[in-house]
Design a protein around this motif. Sequence first.
Motif, PDB file in Angstrom:
ATOM      1  N   ALA A 297      41.662  41.438  41.980  1.00 36.25           N
ATOM      2  CA  ALA A 297      42.870  42.377  42.281  1.00 36.25           C
ATOM      3  C   ALA A 297      44.073  41.626  41.777  1.00 36.25           C
ATOM      4  O   ALA A 297      45.115  42.500  41.456  1.00 36.25           O
ATOM      5  N   ILE A 298      44.202  40.221  41.761  1.00 34.80           N
ATOM      6  CA  ILE A 298      45.463  39.755  41.248  1.00 34.80           C
ATOM      7  C   ILE A 298      45.648  40.118  39.737  1.00 34.80           C
ATOM      8  O   ILE A 298      46.542  40.254  39.292  1.00 34.80           O
TER       9      ILE A 298
ATOM     10  N   THR B 203      39.565  39.465  45.613  1.00 38.87           N
ATOM     11  CA  THR B 203      40.945  39.291  45.716  1.00 38.87           C
ATOM     12  C   THR B 203      41.379  38.475  44.313  1.00 38.87           C
ATOM     13  O   THR B 203      42.611  39.170  43.903  1.00 38.87           O
TER      14      THR B 203
ATOM     15  N   THR C 144      53.652  35.810  41.951  1.00 40.28           N
ATOM     16  CA  THR C 144      53.893  37.323  42.337  1.00 40.28           C
ATOM     17  C   THR C 144      55.544  37.667  42.316  1.00 40.28           C
ATOM     18  O   THR C 144      56.233  36.665  42.839  1.00 40.28           O
TER      19      THR C 144
ATOM     20  N   ALA D  30      52.344  43.237  38.954  1.00 43.88           N
ATOM     21  CA  ALA D  30      53.331  42.276  39.758  1.00 43.88           C
ATOM     22  C   ALA D  30      52.767  40.681  40.025  1.00 43.88           C
ATOM     23  O   ALA D  30      53.554  39.998  40.767  1.00 43.88           O
ATOM     24  N   GLN D  31      51.617  40.439  39.462  1.00 49.37           N
ATOM     25  CA  GLN D  31      51.005  39.100  39.788  1.00 49.37           C
ATOM     26  C   GLN D  31      50.769  38.591  38.462  1.00 49.37           C
ATOM     27  O   GLN D  31      49.939  39.166  37.489  1.00 49.37           O
TER      28      GLN D  31
ATOM     29  N   ASP E 206      46.817  43.318  38.923  1.00 45.87           N
ATOM     30  CA  ASP E 206      48.316  43.848  39.548  1.00 45.87           C
ATOM     31  C   ASP E 206      49.255  43.394  38.455  1.00 45.87           C
ATOM     32  O   ASP E 206      49.335  42.246  38.303  1.00 45.87           O
TER      33      ASP E 206
END
Length: 170
Positions: free
Chosen positions: A55-56, A52, A80, A61-62, A59
């Motif tokens: 994945a942050i 997780t 985020t 957007a994060q 991304d």
Amino acid sequence: MPDKLTIRLATRDDLPALHPVIERAYRGDAARGGWTHEADLITEGSRTELATLEAILADPAQRLLVALGENGPIGCVQVTDKGDRLAYLGLLCVDPLLQAGGLGKRLVAAAEDCAREAFGTVRMEMTVIDTRTELIAYYVRRGYANSGEKRDFVIPLDPPLFMDVLVKDL
């Protein structure tokens, strides 16, 4: 708080040392060394997974900010982009043995700055378990207000938990 402190964007190399800090801050007996934990409300499972966190980082957007002391990660916060100049502040944690020393306040300020710079954010929101009145009061002292909105907790529990939505104009 450590003499030498850096707050910066986390990298993949930070994650193996950061992940246990997050777990200690939120869950298990070690979390009880601090005051912001969920250990008495959620007794099973981990707070997050390494995948997780990866994945942050992947991304666009994060953002994941890490606080580094002399010996590695001691806290973090996630930002985020929710669109429409709104950002979400989450995953705020400080190593339980270092809580109440001002690092949380510095991480919140860094998250707000990051949200403004990275996403053009003018409003930040977060969620806090509604029974955590002392934690809600902490955020109110930092300019957040309870919006009156409630959301379901992300993990179904019996009895269920609910989240208060706190907001702040940046």
